[in-house]
Write an enzyme that holds these catalytic residues in place. Structure first.
Site, PDB file in Angstrom:
ATOM      1  N   HIS A 218       0.796  -1.234   0.000  1.00 47.17           N
ATOM      2  CA  HIS A 218       0.000   0.000   0.000  1.00 47.17           C
ATOM      3  C   HIS A 218       0.825   1.280   0.000  1.00 47.17           C
ATOM      4  CE1 HIS A 218       1.053  -0.209   4.218  1.00 47.17           C
ATOM      5  NE2 HIS A 218       0.567   0.999   4.418  1.00 47.17           N
TER       6      HIS A 218
HETATM    7  N1  UDP Z   1      -4.129  -6.310   8.168  1.00 53.29           N
HETATM    8  C1  UDP Z   1      -5.401  -6.835   8.312  1.00 53.29           C
HETATM    9  N2  UDP Z   1      -6.078  -7.252   7.198  1.00 53.29           N
HETATM   10  C2  UDP Z   1      -5.514  -7.202   5.954  1.00 53.29           C
HETATM   11  C3  UDP Z   1      -4.201  -6.688   5.809  1.00 53.29           C
HETATM   12  C4  UDP Z   1      -3.530  -6.232   6.934  1.00 53.29           C
HETATM   13  O1  UDP Z   1      -5.919  -6.917   9.422  1.00 53.29           O
HETATM   14  O2  UDP Z   1      -6.174  -7.613   4.991  1.00 53.29           O
HETATM   15  C5  UDP Z   1      -3.418  -5.812   9.368  1.00 53.29           C
HETATM   16  C6  UDP Z   1      -2.062  -6.441   9.578  1.00 53.29           C
HETATM   17  O3  UDP Z   1      -2.191  -7.611  10.347  1.00 53.29           O
HETATM   18  C7  UDP Z   1      -1.298  -5.359  10.306  1.00 53.29           C
HETATM   19  C8  UDP Z   1      -1.947  -4.076   9.830  1.00 53.29           C
HETATM   20  O4  UDP Z   1      -3.153  -4.433   9.183  1.00 53.29           O
HETATM   21  O5  UDP Z   1      -1.488  -5.439  11.708  1.00 53.29           O
HETATM   22  C9  UDP Z   1      -1.039  -3.338   8.882  1.00 53.29           C
HETATM   23  O6  UDP Z   1      -1.684  -2.244   8.350  1.00 53.29           O
HETATM   24  P1  UDP Z   1      -1.107  -1.415   7.135  1.00 53.29           P
HETATM   25  O7  UDP Z   1      -0.274  -2.322   6.304  1.00 53.29           O
HETATM   26  O8  UDP Z   1      -2.283  -0.735   6.501  1.00 53.29           O
HETATM   27  O9  UDP Z   1      -0.252  -0.263   7.798  1.00 53.29           O
HETATM   28  P2  UDP Z   1       1.260  -0.131   8.301  1.00 53.29           P
HETATM   29  O10 UDP Z   1       1.491  -1.198   9.310  1.00 53.29           O
HETATM   30  O11 UDP Z   1       2.150  -0.247   7.111  1.00 53.29           O
HETATM   31  O12 UDP Z   1       1.332   1.227   8.901  1.00 53.29           O
END
Ligand code: UDP
Length: 401
Positions: A218
């Site tokens: 993303h």
């Molecule tokens: N996650 C989820 N469902 C999904 C994909 C990711 O629950 O289909 C969770 C994943 O387990 C993690 C979090 O979303 O805890 C990550 O979010 P994201 O990648 O949007 O943000 P980042 O961590 O990069 O800030």
């Protein structure tokens, strides 16, 4: 870890609705949930709506079992400056009416920065959860958000000693930092389905344990232009096993905008999964491929290898064991194939390693430190003082936290 006393005995001193947690995205909700639960009636949630899709906010709040926000700003969809500026203005109004004794922000998003600026403008004690992470990559807006918020915060809750050292190197130390561990450990333990249930969930998706890949992507540098997104999708297809690609709404829009739907349809392109489903799939996968921060942390808890499709990371703790960095280039496909060849041995090696993110008590430490901050502020700050931090440092009593 240093300075891990928990100060939890002071929690009882926090009145109802005295700690405002300002959150805006899925990972912030996931990782703040254990602290919201530890604070009980003392905590109130304010949601900026940076993530506003039901699958990334509303359904998550219900799944995580936390109270609905007392306010939702819906700044999502605005430009970065718009999210920050509008966020600060709206949050000022809300914080003035709630009058919390402390404001808590988490991580590195626009919600984090706008919450920190609003608290600072109102001279309210500010707590930063997940403080001290540094990618040292100034191309990332998140890096700027983290640095600014750490410098504004009266209390930095650093997950690891690496994060503590980063803060010290910038002169943020002493009474302002407490090493707490990362609440992701508790979040995973609370929401990971039992093994039999996981295997059933995976079978329901038509998958065989250890015979599929889980991917998420993303970050703007990977999905906002067609070049890298095409390279990543091409690297994932034809790997000899199904790829479950849980697509963020931003990524789904990009796939359509850049005419990559036919390529993406060679993967199992699905909507964002519930947290329980995503954890189950991650724990049963052969390999994770992701640009997510949270997934890097979770890999070390579910003990699965993750190829991190980025040039830098603010989470170096798992590098060389649970995670490896890889640019979105023409070598990515080979690296994924190589990781899959050795997935069985890697799984056995990783099973022996502890997560670098601590134990199950991070939320207790953070809640205790918030209570201690409030108590310290009430007893030590000079009436009318415009510098909470200076007064707290003067008090020099963090060692007791
Ligand atoms: N996650 C989820 N469902 C999904 C994909 C990711 O629950 O289909 C969770 C994943 O387990 C993690 C979090 O979303 O805890 C990550 O979010 P994201 O990648 O949007 O943000 P980042 O961590 O990069 O800030």
């Amino acid at each position: 870890m240093a300075s891990q006393g928990n100060g939890v005995s002071r929690l009882g001193s926090l009145p109802p609705r005295s700690v405002a947690l300002i959150l805006g995205t899925r990972p912030e909700l996931i990782k703040a949930a254990p602290v919201i639960k530890a604070l009980g009636e003392s905590g109130v949630l304010i949601h900026t709506g940076q993530h506003f899709d039901e699958g990334l906010s509303g359904s998550f709040i219900r799944e995580l079992g936390i109270s609905e926000p007392i306010a939702s700003l819906r700044v999502g969809g605005l430009s970065r400056a718009g999210q920050i500026g509008t966020g600060v203005e709206r949050l000022e109004e809300i914080l003035m009416s709630v009058q919390p004794k402390a404001v808590v922000v988490h991580g590195d998003t626009n919600a984090t920065l706008s919450g920190a600026l609003a608290a600072n403008a109102l001279h309210m004690p500010l707590v930063h959860m997940e403080a001290g992470l540094r990618s040292f990559d100034r191309r990332m807006p998140e890096e700027h958000n983290r640095v600014v918020v750490d410098h504004l915060a009266d209390l930095c809750c650093a997950p690891t000693d690496v994060n503590h050292a980063n803060l010290s190197a910038e002169g943020i130390n002493g009474g302002r930092v407490v090493v707490t561990g990362n609440t992701i450990v508790e979040a995973v333990k609370a929401h990971m389905p039992p093994a039999a249930e996981r295997r059933r969930m995976v079978a329901d998706m038509g998958l065989t344990p250890s015979r599929f890949v889980v991917a998420t992507m993303h970050r703007p540098e990977n999905v906002d232009s067609p070049g890298p997104l095409r390279v990543i999708l091409e690297a994932l297809v034809d790997q000899g096993m199904p790829v479950l690609f849980a697509a963020h709404p931003r990524t789904t829009r990009a796939i359509d905008r850049f005419g990559l739907r036919a390529l993406a349809s060679r993967l199992r392109l699905i909507k964002p999964m519930s947290y329980g489903h995503f954890l189950a799939a991650s724990a049963e996968a052969a390999l994770l491929v992701s640009d997510s921060g949270g997934v890097q942390e979770e890999a070390s808890i579910v003990k699965r290898p993750v190829i991190v499709v980025r040039r830098s990371t603010e989470r170096p703790e798992g590098l060389g064991t649970f995670s490896q960095l890889h640019a979105p280039d023409e070598k990515l496909a080979d690296s994924i194939a190589t990781a899959l060849e050795s997935a069985h041995e890697t799984k056995q090696e990783l099973a022996k390693l502890p997560t670098p993110y601590g134990d199950r008590y991070s939320s207790t430490r953070i809640a205790g430190a918030i209570a201690a901050l409030v108590q310290l502020y009430e007893t030590h700050t000079t009436p009318g003082s415009e510098s909470i931090t200076a007064d707290l440092l003067e008090a020099q009593s963090w060692a007791a936290v």
